[in-house]
Enzyme design. Sequence first.
Site, PDB file in Angstrom:
ATOM      1  N   HIS A 157       2.914   8.026 -10.096  1.00 52.15           N
ATOM      2  CA  HIS A 157       4.307   8.496 -10.043  1.00 52.15           C
ATOM      3  C   HIS A 157       4.819   8.933 -11.422  1.00 52.15           C
ATOM      4  CE1 HIS A 157       4.470   7.250  -5.928  1.00 52.15           C
ATOM      5  NE2 HIS A 157       4.356   5.962  -6.204  1.00 52.15           N
ATOM      6  N   ASP A 193      -3.228   6.698  -1.937  1.00 54.35           N
ATOM      7  CA  ASP A 193      -2.145   5.699  -1.975  1.00 54.35           C
ATOM      8  C   ASP A 193      -1.137   6.044  -0.866  1.00 54.35           C
ATOM      9  OD1 ASP A 193      -0.754   3.758  -4.358  1.00 54.35           O
ATOM     10  OD2 ASP A 193       0.687   4.797  -3.063  1.00 54.35           O
ATOM     11  N   HIS A 195       1.929   6.141  -0.988  1.00 54.64           N
ATOM     12  CA  HIS A 195       3.019   6.961  -1.525  1.00 54.64           C
ATOM     13  C   HIS A 195       2.475   8.291  -2.054  1.00 54.64           C
ATOM     14  CE1 HIS A 195       4.305   2.692  -2.078  1.00 54.64           C
ATOM     15  NE2 HIS A 195       5.434   3.161  -1.575  1.00 54.64           N
ATOM     16  N   ASP A 282      -2.211   0.427  -0.787  1.00 55.07           N
ATOM     17  CA  ASP A 282      -0.976   0.060  -0.088  1.00 55.07           C
ATOM     18  C   ASP A 282      -0.776   0.806   1.229  1.00 55.07           C
ATOM     19  OD1 ASP A 282      -0.608   2.364  -1.535  1.00 55.07           O
ATOM     20  OD2 ASP A 282       1.156   1.681  -2.642  1.00 55.07           O
TER      21      ASP A 282
HETATM   22 ZN    ZN Z   1       1.855   3.282  -3.640  1.00 53.91          ZN
END
Ligand code: ZN
Length: 342
Positions: A157, A193, A195, A282
């Site tokens: 991120h 991931d 996200h 995750d």
């Molecule tokens: Zn993540």
Amino acid sequence: MRVLHSPDSARHDPALYMRRGTPIPHPEQAARYAILRDAALQGGHVLAEPGDHGLGPIHAVHDPDYVAFLAEAWTRGAEMPGIADEILTGAFARPQMHRKPAGLLGLAGLYMADTSTPIRAGTWPAVYGAAQCAVAAADAALALGQAYALCRPPGHHAYAESAGGFCFLNNSAIAAARMRAATGGPVAILDIDVHHGNGTQGIFYTRADILTVSVHADPANYFPFYAGYADETGAGAGAGFNRNLPLPEGSGDGPWLAAVEAGLAAIAARGARGLVVALGLDAAGDDPIGALSVTRAGFAGAAARIARAGLPTALVQEGGYLCAALPENLAAFLAAFDAART
Ligand SMILES: [Zn+2]
């Protein structure tokens, strides 16, 4: 599997995180480092520290002023009266406000996207050590075929000049740039991931030599919200070199593995000479902040598919939070990857 890890990873240990209006223990805890390291050790993998490759590989993807801010912020703590254990702000620069202030508190809001990335006494050594693991894993992948970087804090991120989403330096991007420099490219990043890898996408959005592919939960109602949609395909010279594969919340192994396969097909079509896997765990059904329902068998299936692509591959740890399944899923992924390569 060669495993690169840095004991300095444990020196960044944020306390609290505001999730959906409620302060909770920060999910990205230092304990993740020992849990993931021990899982790799028990799996029979070969652990090594990364050595110091300096700031050069970090500056290859990050703004030097931002990197200097991360490195020096804690030593400037006296500029914030009342500071306790963390440098953190609640005021953030919006796109309409772009002046660079002199003071530490304002700089924190300029260089951070949210309140998840407090800077503590040990934050810089931790993020620097994680970045060095990514560099060493890229080198080892090219020499040995594959390597795993136990990067903590995670990185995907982080943009060229901002922290956010628990991330400070973009370890996957650093590994990919390292691989690009060594091979002449093109290289690819496959981000699995849960996200969207928004920082990675942002860093390489206008480049054709580093293809970015992300499989993640639909950002329409999930972090990082403001990027990660299927119609974001790159711009300028990078047009066509970014691929987003969002999945509906709750998706399990079937659609997730189909998206991983689609990502690998896109990477093969571009003739990639090296691969970085942004290995978030995750997407697991048990993950405390996850939104998909991937099982241990699903992670093993992804590992086998990625290994069979036959590319020099650096596996770079991203998310994956404290639950019983976390070490089990890492062990399953690494074992399945190795099995598919032998
Ligand atoms: Zn993540």
